[in-house]
Motif scaffolding. Structure first.
Motif, PDB file in Angstrom:
ATOM      1  N   LYS A   1      45.005  42.909  36.133  1.00 38.45           N
ATOM      2  CA  LYS A   1      44.040  43.851  36.369  1.00 38.45           C
ATOM      3  C   LYS A   1      42.821  43.252  36.322  1.00 38.45           C
ATOM      4  CE  LYS A   1      45.307  47.912  36.312  1.00 38.45           C
ATOM      5  NZ  LYS A   1      45.912  48.896  37.632  1.00 38.45           N
ATOM      6  N   ASN A   2      42.339  42.478  37.384  1.00 36.79           N
ATOM      7  CA  ASN A   2      41.184  41.958  37.372  1.00 36.79           C
ATOM      8  C   ASN A   2      40.278  41.925  38.740  1.00 36.79           C
ATOM      9  OD1 ASN A   2      42.860  40.664  39.305  1.00 36.79           O
ATOM     10  ND2 ASN A   2      42.566  38.412  38.500  1.00 36.79           N
ATOM     11  N   ILE A   3      40.452  43.049  39.474  1.00 38.18           N
ATOM     12  CA  ILE A   3      39.684  43.189  40.474  1.00 38.18           C
ATOM     13  C   ILE A   3      38.870  44.366  40.297  1.00 38.18           C
ATOM     14  CG2 ILE A   3      39.737  44.083  43.069  1.00 38.18           C
ATOM     15  CD1 ILE A   3      40.659  41.190  42.497  1.00 38.18           C
ATOM     16  N   VAL A   4      37.431  44.235  40.403  1.00 41.78           N
ATOM     17  CA  VAL A   4      36.444  44.996  40.344  1.00 41.78           C
ATOM     18  C   VAL A   4      35.904  45.401  41.675  1.00 41.78           C
ATOM     19  CG1 VAL A   4      34.247  45.412  39.301  1.00 41.78           C
ATOM     20  CG2 VAL A   4      35.978  44.610  38.003  1.00 41.78           C
ATOM     21  N   LEU A   5      35.848  46.628  42.074  1.00 41.08           N
ATOM     22  CA  LEU A   5      35.062  47.279  43.135  1.00 41.08           C
ATOM     23  C   LEU A   5      33.664  47.858  43.016  1.00 41.08           C
ATOM     24  CD1 LEU A   5      38.276  49.213  44.905  1.00 41.08           C
ATOM     25  CD2 LEU A   5      37.309  46.956  45.331  1.00 41.08           C
TER      26      LEU A   5
ATOM     27  N   ASP B   1      30.792  52.896  57.588  1.00 37.63           N
ATOM     28  CA  ASP B   1      30.403  54.332  57.763  1.00 37.63           C
ATOM     29  C   ASP B   1      29.611  54.975  56.663  1.00 37.63           C
ATOM     30  OD1 ASP B   1      29.748  56.323  59.522  1.00 37.63           O
ATOM     31  OD2 ASP B   1      31.773  57.173  59.265  1.00 37.63           O
ATOM     32  N   GLY B   2      28.607  54.558  56.274  1.00 27.48           N
ATOM     33  CA  GLY B   2      27.960  55.425  55.034  1.00 27.48           C
ATOM     34  C   GLY B   2      28.781  54.960  53.773  1.00 27.48           C
ATOM     35  N   ILE B   3      29.583  54.070  53.728  1.00 25.68           N
ATOM     36  CA  ILE B   3      30.172  53.609  52.203  1.00 25.68           C
ATOM     37  C   ILE B   3      29.936  52.212  52.264  1.00 25.68           C
ATOM     38  CG2 ILE B   3      32.113  53.321  50.830  1.00 25.68           C
ATOM     39  CD1 ILE B   3      33.253  56.038  52.543  1.00 25.68           C
ATOM     40  N   THR B   4      29.386  51.430  51.048  1.00 29.77           N
ATOM     41  CA  THR B   4      29.105  50.079  50.869  1.00 29.77           C
ATOM     42  C   THR B   4      30.144  49.612  49.804  1.00 29.77           C
ATOM     43  OG1 THR B   4      27.372  50.391  49.435  1.00 29.77           O
ATOM     44  CG2 THR B   4      27.020  50.030  51.849  1.00 29.77           C
ATOM     45  N   ILE B   5      30.873  48.734  50.093  1.00 31.73           N
ATOM     46  CA  ILE B   5      31.877  48.130  49.227  1.00 31.73           C
ATOM     47  C   ILE B   5      31.581  46.356  48.772  1.00 31.73           C
ATOM     48  CG2 ILE B   5      34.073  47.488  48.311  1.00 31.73           C
ATOM     49  CD1 ILE B   5      35.059  49.995  50.102  1.00 31.73           C
ATOM     50  N   ALA B   6      31.526  46.063  47.443  1.00 28.08           N
ATOM     51  CA  ALA B   6      31.515  44.659  47.160  1.00 28.08           C
ATOM     52  C   ALA B   6      32.706  44.604  46.301  1.00 28.08           C
ATOM     53  CB  ALA B   6      30.148  44.186  46.471  1.00 28.08           C
ATOM     54  N   LEU B   7      33.264  43.323  46.140  1.00 27.99           N
ATOM     55  CA  LEU B   7      34.444  43.046  45.385  1.00 27.99           C
ATOM     56  C   LEU B   7      34.427  41.776  44.712  1.00 27.99           C
ATOM     57  CD1 LEU B   7      38.190  43.996  46.474  1.00 27.99           C
ATOM     58  CD2 LEU B   7      37.438  41.617  45.706  1.00 27.99           C
ATOM     59  N   MET B   8      34.713  41.967  43.330  1.00 23.25           N
ATOM     60  CA  MET B   8      34.771  40.770  42.499  1.00 23.25           C
ATOM     61  C   MET B   8      35.898  40.480  41.814  1.00 23.25           C
ATOM     62  SD  MET B   8      30.978  40.359  40.528  1.00 23.25           S
ATOM     63  CE  MET B   8      30.882  38.699  40.646  1.00 23.25           C
ATOM     64  N   ARG B   9      36.443  39.408  41.546  1.00 29.65           N
ATOM     65  CA  ARG B   9      37.440  39.030  40.703  1.00 29.65           C
ATOM     66  C   ARG B   9      37.144  38.838  39.185  1.00 29.65           C
ATOM     67  NH1 ARG B   9      39.845  34.637  43.141  1.00 29.65           N
ATOM     68  NH2 ARG B   9      41.768  35.688  44.163  1.00 29.65           N
TER      69      ARG B   9
ATOM     70  N   SER C   1      29.342  45.222  35.847  1.00 23.64           N
ATOM     71  CA  SER C   1      30.665  45.613  35.320  1.00 23.64           C
ATOM     72  C   SER C   1      31.825  44.714  35.139  1.00 23.64           C
ATOM     73  CB  SER C   1      31.185  47.047  35.883  1.00 23.64           C
ATOM     74  OG  SER C   1      31.514  46.618  37.036  1.00 23.64           O
ATOM     75  N   CYS C   2      31.447  43.526  35.567  1.00 27.65           N
ATOM     76  CA  CYS C   2      32.606  42.609  35.760  1.00 27.65           C
ATOM     77  C   CYS C   2      32.292  41.373  34.756  1.00 27.65           C
ATOM     78  CB  CYS C   2      32.792  42.078  37.039  1.00 27.65           C
ATOM     79  SG  CYS C   2      33.958  40.900  37.436  1.00 27.65           S
ATOM     80  N   LYS C   3      33.211  40.861  33.764  1.00 29.39           N
ATOM     81  CA  LYS C   3      33.165  39.681  33.093  1.00 29.39           C
ATOM     82  C   LYS C   3      33.356  38.485  33.840  1.00 29.39           C
ATOM     83  CE  LYS C   3      34.531  37.790  28.785  1.00 29.39           C
ATOM     84  NZ  LYS C   3      35.467  38.015  27.568  1.00 29.39           N
ATOM     85  N   ASN C   4      32.357  37.593  34.150  1.00 24.27           N
ATOM     86  CA  ASN C   4      32.557  36.122  34.624  1.00 24.27           C
ATOM     87  C   ASN C   4      33.202  36.391  35.765  1.00 24.27           C
ATOM     88  OD1 ASN C   4      31.564  34.899  32.170  1.00 24.27           O
ATOM     89  ND2 ASN C   4      33.486  35.289  31.233  1.00 24.27           N
ATOM     90  N   GLY C   5      32.770  37.238  36.682  1.00 24.84           N
ATOM     91  CA  GLY C   5      33.223  37.619  37.994  1.00 24.84           C
ATOM     92  C   GLY C   5      32.997  36.483  38.908  1.00 24.84           C
ATOM     93  N   THR C   6      33.865  36.599  40.049  1.00 24.90           N
ATOM     94  CA  THR C   6      33.572  35.580  41.118  1.00 24.90           C
ATOM     95  C   THR C   6      33.764  36.478  42.347  1.00 24.90           C
ATOM     96  OG1 THR C   6      35.126  33.763  40.200  1.00 24.90           O
ATOM     97  CG2 THR C   6      34.815  33.849  42.632  1.00 24.90           C
ATOM     98  N   TRP C   7      32.613  36.350  43.373  1.00 21.61           N
ATOM     99  CA  TRP C   7      32.481  37.107  44.734  1.00 21.61           C
ATOM    100  C   TRP C   7      33.851  36.970  45.387  1.00 21.61           C
ATOM    101  CZ3 TRP C   7      29.818  41.303  44.564  1.00 21.61           C
ATOM    102  CH2 TRP C   7      28.527  41.210  43.792  1.00 21.61           C
ATOM    103  N   LEU C   8      34.503  37.945  45.762  1.00 24.34           N
ATOM    104  CA  LEU C   8      35.504  37.916  46.991  1.00 24.34           C
ATOM    105  C   LEU C   8      35.039  38.477  48.105  1.00 24.34           C
ATOM    106  CD1 LEU C   8      39.048  38.782  44.929  1.00 24.34           C
ATOM    107  CD2 LEU C   8      37.879  36.539  45.324  1.00 24.34           C
ATOM    108  N   GLN C   9      34.036  39.677  47.903  1.00 20.15           N
ATOM    109  CA  GLN C   9      33.467  40.165  49.225  1.00 20.15           C
ATOM    110  C   GLN C   9      31.964  40.779  48.730  1.00 20.15           C
ATOM    111  OE1 GLN C   9      35.304  42.980  52.062  1.00 20.15           O
ATOM    112  NE2 GLN C   9      34.059  44.689  51.167  1.00 20.15           N
ATOM    113  N   ARG C  10      31.029  40.332  49.703  1.00 21.52           N
ATOM    114  CA  ARG C  10      29.674  40.901  49.246  1.00 21.52           C
ATOM    115  C   ARG C  10      29.542  42.069  49.826  1.00 21.52           C
ATOM    116  NH1 ARG C  10      26.380  36.917  46.414  1.00 21.52           N
ATOM    117  NH2 ARG C  10      25.240  38.623  46.278  1.00 21.52           N
TER     118      ARG C  10
END
Length: 358
Positions: free
Chosen positions: A222-226, A335-343, A321-330
Motif C-alpha cells: 500500500k504505497n501509491i499516493v494520488l 477534463d477538469g481533473i488533475t492527478i499526480a502520483l507518487m510511490r 502526504s507522502c513519505k520519501n516519495g518518488t514521482w511516477l506521474q506529474r
C-alpha cells in the motif's frame, strides 16, 4: 489496541483483574452475579452467547478466561472471515495455558498469546502450521510488509507449499529485511522461475500476468499516493475514470493505493469523497496554508489561484502526504481533473513486526 477480558467464575475474575492491570486499553467483563465494582469493570447480564454477539466486533482482541468449549459455542454464530474477525484468546483460570483460538495471523491472536504468556509466565498454545513448523504463512508475510493480499485462496495454496517444506520463490519490488525460511528464495530480476519452485509470491504494485497452471499469489504494497484536484461538481464516476486511466497507463493495480490527497477547499466535494469510498482508501486533506508554502516548487495555474487561493493542488497534495516519495506521474489533466502520483519509499518493511501488541 482495544481488548475485552471476559470471565464467568470467581477464579476467572481474580485472573482477569490481574490481567487487566497489565494490559493497556482493556475492559473486564464479569458475571453479573458478582458484587464487584471498579474502573473498567462491567457486568454480563445475559447469557454468554448473546453477550458475545454484542461485543464481538467492538474489540480487536477478546480474551476469555473459561473452558474452550464454552468459548467455541459462544463465538460460533458470529465468525465471518479471517480478514475481519477479532483475535480470540482463551485462558484457563490458573493462567497456565494461553490458547490462540481465532485469527492467529491477520487478527494477531498468535502475537497476543505470546505476549500474554510472557506476562503471566504461562504456556502459549499455538496450532497454526506455519508457526508450529517455525515457518511463515503468506498472510503473516503480507501483514509484516504492510501489503494487501489480492486473492486469499491463492495465499492458502502457496502457504501450504511453504509449510510442507517445498521450494517457493519471491519476486519483490520492496526490500525485505527479515529472515525467511530456508525453502523461500528471493529472486533477483535476472533469475528464472523454473520448475523447482512449487509456488511464487509476487510483491508489487504492478499488474502481474499469472500462470493458471502454477500456485501464485500477489501481495500489493500500500504505497501509491494520488494527489487530486478537480473543478467543482465533478462526479465520482468522472474522478474514478481519471484515476483508472492513470493507473492503467502506469500498470499499477488499484489495491496498491494508500490514499488520495487533496486541498481543504475540496474536502466536501461529493465526487471526491465517493471516489475514495469506492476505492476503499482514506481521503487525506492538506491545508491551503501548507500548499501555499510549497506551491512555488510546482507548475501553477493563475486561473486556479484566483478560484481557490493557490495555483497548484494535485502535486503539492501528493508530495505533502507522502513519505520519501518518488514521482511516477506529474500533474496530468483529465477534463477538469488533475492527478499526480507518487510511490512512497524508504519504509522499514518488516521492522515493525514484534510482540508488543499489548
Amino acid at each position: 489496541m482495544s481488548k475485552a477480558i471476559i470471565t464467568l467464575t470467581r477464579g476467572g475474575f481474580d485472573l482477569g483483574k490481574r490481567l487487566q492491570q497489565m494490559l493497556n486499553d482493556s475492559t473486564l467483563y464479569v458475571n453479573g452475579k458478582f458484587d464487584v465494582k471498579g474502573p473498567g469493570i462491567q457486568k454480563i447480564e445475559k447469557n454468554i452467547t448473546a453477550f458475545v454477539g454484542e461485543i464481538f466486533n467492538q474489540y480487536e482482541c477478546l480474551i476469555f478466561i473459561m473452558a474452550t468449549g464454552i468459548v467455541v459455542r459462544a463465538i460460533a454464530p458470529y465468525i465471518q472471515d479471517k480478514k475481519i474477525d477479532p483475535a480470540v484468546i482463551v485462558l484457563d483460570e490458573k493462567g497456565k495455558n494461553v490458547i490462540s483460538l481465532l485469527s492467529g495471523h491477520l487478527g494477531g491472536a498468535n502475537e497476543y498469546a505470546f505476549a500474554i504468556s510472557e506476562l503471566l509466565g504461562a504456556n502459549p498454545v499455538i496450532t497454526t502450521a506455519s508457526d508450529v513448523n517455525q515457518s511463515i504463512a503468506v498472510d503473516t508475510l503480507a501483514m509484516t510488509l504492510h501489503c494487501a493480499i489480492e486473492d486469499y485462496s491463492d495465499a492458502t495454496r502457496v502457504t501450504a507449499h511453504i509449510v510442507n517444506g517445498e521450494l517457493v520463490g519471491i519476486r519483490s519490488d520492496i526490500p525485505i529485511f527479515f529472515h525467511l525460511p530456508e525453502n523461500i528464495d528471493i529472486l533477483d530480476e535476472n533469475e528464472f522461475e523454473n520448475e523447482k519452485y512449487k509456488g511464487m509470491i509476487y510483491i508489487t504494485e504492478r499488474q502481474v500476468k499469472k500462470d493458471p497452471d502454477k500456485d501464485q499469489v500477489i501481495l500489493r504494497p500500500k504505497n501509491i499516493v494520488l494527489g487530486i484536484g478537480c473543478r467543482k461538481g465533478k462526479s465520482k464516476d468522472e474522478i474514478l475514470k481519471a484515476i483508472h486511466a492513470t493507473l492503467k497507463n502506469l500498470n499499477i493495480d488499484p489495491i496498491a493505493i494508500k490514499h488520495m490527497a487533496t486541498i481543504d477547499v475540496k474536502q466536501d466535494e461529493p465526487g471526491m469523497i465517493d471516489a475514495a469510498k469506492t476505492l476503499n482508501v482514506p481521503l487525506v486533506i492538506i491545508s491551503s496554508e501548507n500548499i501555499s508554502a510549497v506551491e512555488k516548487e510546482f507548475d501553477r495555474s493563475e486561473f486556479v489561484k484566483k478560484a481557490i487561493g493557490v495555483g497548484a493542488v494535485c502535486e503539492p497534495a501528493a508530495m505533502l502526504s507522502c513519505k520519501n516519495g518518488t514521482w511516477l506521474q506529474r500533474k496530468t489533466a483529465y477534463d477538469g481533473i488533475t492527478i499526480a502520483l507518487m510511490r512512497e519509499g524508504e519504509f522499514e518493511y518488516g521492522n515493525h513486526c514484534s510482540r508488543n501488541k499489548l
